[in-house]
Design a protein around this motif. Structure first.
Motif, PDB file in Angstrom:
ATOM      1  N   LYS A  33      -6.407   3.620   9.159  1.00 14.14           N
ATOM      2  CA  LYS A  33      -5.634   2.402   9.434  1.00 14.14           C
ATOM      3  C   LYS A  33      -5.626   1.458   8.231  1.00 14.14           C
ATOM      4  CE  LYS A  33      -5.226  -1.392  12.690  1.00 14.14           C
ATOM      5  NZ  LYS A  33      -5.774  -2.076  13.851  1.00 14.14           N
ATOM      6  N   HIS A  34      -6.757   1.326   7.568  1.00 14.80           N
ATOM      7  CA  HIS A  34      -6.880   0.431   6.418  1.00 14.80           C
ATOM      8  C   HIS A  34      -5.853   0.792   5.325  1.00 14.80           C
ATOM      9  CE1 HIS A  34      -8.704  -2.005   3.280  1.00 14.80           C
ATOM     10  NE2 HIS A  34      -8.791  -0.922   2.521  1.00 14.80           N
ATOM     11  N   ASN A  35      -5.703   2.069   5.046  1.00 11.82           N
ATOM     12  CA  ASN A  35      -4.755   2.516   4.018  1.00 11.82           C
ATOM     13  C   ASN A  35      -3.317   2.227   4.420  1.00 11.82           C
ATOM     14  OD1 ASN A  35      -6.794   3.428   2.322  1.00 11.82           O
ATOM     15  ND2 ASN A  35      -6.806   5.464   3.240  1.00 11.82           N
ATOM     16  N   ARG A  36      -2.991   2.443   5.687  1.00 15.34           N
ATOM     17  CA  ARG A  36      -1.634   2.147   6.165  1.00 15.34           C
ATOM     18  C   ARG A  36      -1.340   0.654   6.065  1.00 15.34           C
ATOM     19  NH1 ARG A  36      -3.378   5.570  10.212  1.00 15.34           N
ATOM     20  NH2 ARG A  36      -3.347   3.868  11.738  1.00 15.34           N
ATOM     21  N   GLU A  37      -2.350  -0.191   6.330  1.00 17.51           N
ATOM     22  CA  GLU A  37      -2.160  -1.641   6.233  1.00 17.51           C
ATOM     23  C   GLU A  37      -1.897  -2.054   4.782  1.00 17.51           C
ATOM     24  OE1 GLU A  37      -5.729  -3.149   8.010  1.00 17.51           O
ATOM     25  OE2 GLU A  37      -4.964  -2.879  10.069  1.00 17.51           O
ATOM     26  N   ILE A  38      -2.608  -1.459   3.846  1.00 18.50           N
ATOM     27  CA  ILE A  38      -2.384  -1.768   2.430  1.00 18.50           C
ATOM     28  C   ILE A  38      -0.964  -1.373   2.026  1.00 18.50           C
ATOM     29  CG2 ILE A  38      -3.030  -1.124   0.067  1.00 18.50           C
ATOM     30  CD1 ILE A  38      -5.930  -0.970   1.051  1.00 18.50           C
ATOM     31  N   ILE A  39      -0.520  -0.217   2.460  1.00 20.54           N
ATOM     32  CA  ILE A  39       0.833   0.232   2.138  1.00 20.54           C
ATOM     33  C   ILE A  39       1.864  -0.732   2.723  1.00 20.54           C
ATOM     34  CG2 ILE A  39       2.531   2.063   2.551  1.00 20.54           C
ATOM     35  CD1 ILE A  39       0.151   4.045   2.306  1.00 20.54           C
ATOM     36  N   LYS A  40       1.654  -1.185   3.951  1.00 21.58           N
ATOM     37  CA  LYS A  40       2.566  -2.139   4.580  1.00 21.58           C
ATOM     38  C   LYS A  40       2.611  -3.440   3.784  1.00 21.58           C
ATOM     39  CE  LYS A  40       3.754  -4.430   8.932  1.00 21.58           C
ATOM     40  NZ  LYS A  40       4.476  -5.440   8.232  1.00 21.58           N
ATOM     41  N   LYS A  41       1.458  -3.930   3.331  1.00 19.90           N
ATOM     42  CA  LYS A  41       1.409  -5.166   2.534  1.00 19.90           C
ATOM     43  C   LYS A  41       2.167  -4.985   1.221  1.00 19.90           C
ATOM     44  CE  LYS A  41      -2.896  -7.038   4.400  1.00 19.90           C
ATOM     45  NZ  LYS A  41      -4.298  -7.369   4.128  1.00 19.90           N
ATOM     46  N   LEU A  42       2.022  -3.834   0.605  1.00 19.05           N
ATOM     47  CA  LEU A  42       2.750  -3.558  -0.641  1.00 19.05           C
ATOM     48  C   LEU A  42       4.259  -3.555  -0.404  1.00 19.05           C
ATOM     49  CD1 LEU A  42       0.481  -0.763  -2.157  1.00 19.05           C
ATOM     50  CD2 LEU A  42       0.796  -3.082  -3.052  1.00 19.05           C
ATOM     51  N   LYS A  43       4.689  -2.902   0.670  1.00 19.20           N
ATOM     52  CA  LYS A  43       6.117  -2.882   1.016  1.00 19.20           C
ATOM     53  C   LYS A  43       6.626  -4.288   1.263  1.00 19.20           C
ATOM     54  CE  LYS A  43       7.015   1.612   3.141  1.00 19.20           C
ATOM     55  NZ  LYS A  43       7.366   2.276   4.404  1.00 19.20           N
ATOM     56  N   ASP A  44       5.869  -5.060   2.055  1.00 17.10           N
ATOM     57  CA  ASP A  44       6.258  -6.435   2.373  1.00 17.10           C
ATOM     58  C   ASP A  44       6.340  -7.312   1.129  1.00 17.10           C
ATOM     59  OD1 ASP A  44       6.370  -5.680   5.022  1.00 17.10           O
ATOM     60  OD2 ASP A  44       4.448  -6.613   5.573  1.00 17.10           O
ATOM     61  N   ALA A  45       5.532  -6.972   0.118  1.00 16.95           N
ATOM     62  CA  ALA A  45       5.537  -7.735  -1.132  1.00 16.95           C
ATOM     63  C   ALA A  45       6.676  -7.307  -2.057  1.00 16.95           C
ATOM     64  CB  ALA A  45       4.199  -7.571  -1.840  1.00 16.95           C
ATOM     65  N   GLY A  46       7.429  -6.263  -1.654  1.00 14.36           N
ATOM     66  CA  GLY A  46       8.576  -5.834  -2.449  1.00 14.36           C
ATOM     67  C   GLY A  46       8.318  -4.681  -3.389  1.00 14.36           C
ATOM     68  N   VAL A  47       7.156  -4.084  -3.300  1.00 10.83           N
ATOM     69  CA  VAL A  47       6.851  -2.939  -4.152  1.00 10.83           C
ATOM     70  C   VAL A  47       7.650  -1.734  -3.652  1.00 10.83           C
ATOM     71  CG1 VAL A  47       5.058  -1.340  -4.921  1.00 10.83           C
ATOM     72  CG2 VAL A  47       4.549  -3.782  -4.708  1.00 10.83           C
ATOM     73  N   SER A  48       8.392  -1.109  -4.563  1.00 17.41           N
ATOM     74  CA  SER A  48       9.157   0.082  -4.206  1.00 17.41           C
ATOM     75  C   SER A  48       8.234   1.282  -4.179  1.00 17.41           C
ATOM     76  CB  SER A  48      10.276   0.320  -5.214  1.00 17.41           C
ATOM     77  OG  SER A  48      10.922   1.547  -4.930  1.00 17.41           O
ATOM     78  N   LEU A  49       8.227   1.971  -3.061  1.00 16.88           N
ATOM     79  CA  LEU A  49       7.361   3.134  -2.911  1.00 16.88           C
ATOM     80  C   LEU A  49       8.125   4.441  -3.053  1.00 16.88           C
ATOM     81  CD1 LEU A  49       5.183   1.840   0.058  1.00 16.88           C
ATOM     82  CD2 LEU A  49       4.677   1.756  -2.379  1.00 16.88           C
ATOM     83  N   GLU A  50       9.352   4.349  -3.473  1.00 18.49           N
ATOM     84  CA  GLU A  50      10.165   5.546  -3.668  1.00 18.49           C
ATOM     85  C   GLU A  50      10.347   5.789  -5.146  1.00 18.49           C
ATOM     86  OE1 GLU A  50      13.810   5.542  -1.482  1.00 18.49           O
ATOM     87  OE2 GLU A  50      12.864   4.688   0.283  1.00 18.49           O
ATOM     88  N   GLY A  51      10.210   7.034  -5.525  1.00 21.93           N
ATOM     89  CA  GLY A  51      10.421   7.403  -6.910  1.00 21.93           C
ATOM     90  C   GLY A  51      11.903   7.417  -7.221  1.00 21.93           C
ATOM     91  N   SER A  52      12.214   7.319  -8.480  1.00 22.59           N
ATOM     92  CA  SER A  52      13.608   7.414  -8.884  1.00 22.59           C
ATOM     93  C   SER A  52      13.756   8.611  -9.801  1.00 22.59           C
ATOM     94  CB  SER A  52      14.061   6.142  -9.588  1.00 22.59           C
ATOM     95  OG  SER A  52      13.300   5.946 -10.764  1.00 22.59           O
TER      96      SER A  52
END
Length: 111
Positions: free
Chosen positions: A12-31
């Motif tokens: 759960k902790h890792n999923r929460e960190i990922i959610k915070k990163l997404k909410d902060a605008g960090v793109s998690l998709e490669g280009s």
């Protein structure tokens, strides 16, 4: 590797960190890296005997200039580099209206 990935996302902790990163605008998709170079977005088939370059050197030059190599003629091929005694690939390329490039033309393209 698959077990490690499953374990990571299972926490759960890792999923929460990922959610915070997404909410902060960090793109998690490669280009996908855009191809660059004189031959970018061009797909070549080599046919016949290349007198100016060995086949491997011609491939290296095409890829080094952003082009790609295909083994056979298809609708995705944009150019055919034709050497001496080119056969069925040249004939099929002509039928499909694919641009045929001589070794001299190829030299000019990569110059």
């Amino acid at each position: 590797i698959a077990d490690s990935i499953a374990h990571f996302f299972g926490e759960k902790h890792n999923r929460e960190i990922i959610k915070k990163l997404k909410d902060a605008g960090v793109s998690l998709e490669g280009s996908r890296k855009k191809e660059t170079g004189k031959l970018a977005e061009k797909v070549f088939v080599l046919t016949g005997t290349l007198t100016s370059y060995g086949r491997e050197e011609a491939k290296r030059l095409i890829e080094g200039n952003g082009g790609r190599i295909a083994s056979g003629i298809s609708k995705n091929v944009t150019h055919v580099l034709a050497g001496e005694d080119a056969g069925s690939k040249l004939k099929k390329a002509k039928q499909l209206g694919i641009r045929i490039v001589s070794e001299e033309e190829f030299k000019m393209m990569i110059k």
